[in-house]
Enzyme design. Structure first.
Site, mmCIF file in Angstrom:
data_model
loop_
_atom_site.group_PDB
_atom_site.id
_atom_site.type_symbol
_atom_site.label_atom_id
_atom_site.label_comp_id
_atom_site.label_asym_id
_atom_site.label_seq_id
_atom_site.Cartn_x
_atom_site.Cartn_y
_atom_site.Cartn_z
ATOM 1 N N SER A 47 -25.587 15.975 11.804
ATOM 2 C CA SER A 47 -25.125 15.657 13.156
ATOM 3 C C SER A 47 -25.927 16.340 14.254
ATOM 4 C CB SER A 47 -23.642 16.021 13.306
ATOM 5 O OG SER A 47 -23.426 17.392 13.009
ATOM 6 N N ASP A 338 -18.444 20.438 21.677
ATOM 7 C CA ASP A 338 -17.171 20.351 20.972
ATOM 8 C C ASP A 338 -17.051 21.556 20.041
ATOM 9 O OD1 ASP A 338 -18.677 19.740 18.705
ATOM 10 O OD2 ASP A 338 -18.083 17.635 18.621
ATOM 11 N N HIS A 341 -20.664 21.462 17.792
ATOM 12 C CA HIS A 341 -21.979 21.003 18.210
ATOM 13 C C HIS A 341 -22.384 21.517 19.589
ATOM 14 C CE1 HIS A 341 -20.332 17.853 15.435
ATOM 15 N NE2 HIS A 341 -21.501 18.096 14.858
#
Length: 373
Positions: A47, A338, A341
């Protein structure tokens, strides 16, 4: 998947070599003109690098970021990036004078002359890490092999081989292997289990690098594992620490980061023409977390978007089971967007360090030098 011995991999290389060499261009295929001198960028991983591949697979919102408020800063819409804006590969492509590198799985993407991005949020070096919900690293490499075949058809064999051999292959992988195993079995933090797990992860990474090398790749760039115990979503697992990092969890990252350079040096000594560079993501992130104001952040201890302690509950967007979430007023004040991340502002700073940093940050080359090879 267990680690494969080097001798066995070498044998497999000779067996499959004919499948990896460019075949003559297929008649009826439209040729594209290779752009002016440039170095293509192929991106693999998780991610930290996923530009939206998970938008196009059968998965759950836990492994997607294609809903608001993701993407609110730069693109102004949720592209699938796990941030409010651009990610590290986006900035690297800009610094390298390349267009934005697209996700491989996005419908309509077929021109790979500048590169393509295979990364998948939640993916690891091991197939079983979040298996069934992500595009694992081995599958990402299988996609890359398809891309090479396409390049052979559209550019012709000679130009395709040149593009593949001069390209940079960027990796972010490992963190999900450790996080997924911790959620399944907390004994992974035991000394024996840590060494065993890190060894298997790096063994599988070695196999993947060998495959790309056999396909023609020569230049590999890595970020090491960040201090995972300092992520808001991990810190909240140890409420008794009163906001301090979960050091036992971070020890997994430290062990990985000690062993990764040794693995790369070994591969470098065994594979002619194999070049690599590594960005000390761990130390760079740790410095920002310890001294956020020095880097222009007001907060590096909690997320901008989420809920619960440190906004560590992975609820940003309200699509992952928890419908209620908080969103900060100014994401530029926060290192984390978040619970897991970094924000676009953080990604920009980190990518700049990777691109032009000194040997205390990226070694043995920075990416700017790497692209010039």
């Amino acid at each position: 998947m267990a680690s494969v011995g080097f001798a066995a991999i070498t044998f497999l290389w000779f067996v499959s070599l004919s499948l990896l060499i460019c075949r003559p261009a297929v008649s009826g295929v439209t040729h594209i003109r290779l752009p002016g001198k440039h170095v293509a960028l192929f991106v693999f991983g998780d991610s930290l690098y996923d530009p939206g591949n998970n938008n196009y697979i059968n998965t759950t919102p836990e492994y997607q970021a294609n809903f608001r408020p993701y993407g609110k800063t730069y693109l102004r819409f949720p592209s699938g990036r796990f941030s409010d804006g651009r990610l590290i590969p986006d900035f690297i492509s800009e610094y390298a004078d390349l267009p934005l590198i697209p996700p491989y799985l996005k419908p309509g993407v077929s021109n790979y002359a500048y590169g393509v991005n295979f990364a998948s949020g939640g993916a690891g070096a091991l197939i079983e890490s979040h298996q069934g919900f992500v595009v694992d690293l081995q599958t990402q490499v299988s996609y890359f092999k398809k891309v090479k075949k396409r390049l052979c058809q559209t550019l012709g064999p000679a130009k395709a081989e040149t593009l593949i051999s001069t390209a940079v292959y960027l990796f972010s992988v490992g963190g999900n292997d450790y996080m997924s195993r911790y959620t399944a079995d907390s004994t992974i933090l035991d000394k024996h289990h840590k060494k065993e797990t890190v060894g298997v992860v790096l063994g599988n990474l070695t196999q993947v690098l060998q495959e790309i090398y056999n396909t023609g790749g020569r230049k590999f760039g890595f970020v090491n594992i960040p201090p995972m115990g300092c992520l808001p979503g991990i810190k909240m697992l140890k409420p008794e620490n009163n906001g301090a990092c979960y050091d036992e969890f971070t020890s997994l990252a430290k062990l990985h980061n000690i062993l990764l350079p040794k693995v790369l040096r070994k591969i470098h000594s065994e594979l002619q023409g194999f070049n690599y560079t590594t960005f000390d993501f761990f130390t760079s992130v740790s410095k920002i977390i310890d001294h956020p104001s020095k880097y222009g952040f007001k907060d590096a201890s909690m997320g901008c978007c989420g809920s619960g302690p440190y906004r560590g509950v992975y609820s940003c967007g309200g699509k992952r089971g928890e419908t209620e979430f908080e969103l900060c007023d100014n994401v530029g004040d926060y290192f984390f967007f978040d619970s897991l991340h970094p924000s676009e502002k953080a990604c920009k700073q980190l990518s700049k360090m990777f691109w032009s940093g000194g040997p205390d940050v990226t070694w043995p080359y920075n990416l700017e030098q790497f692209f010039e090879f």
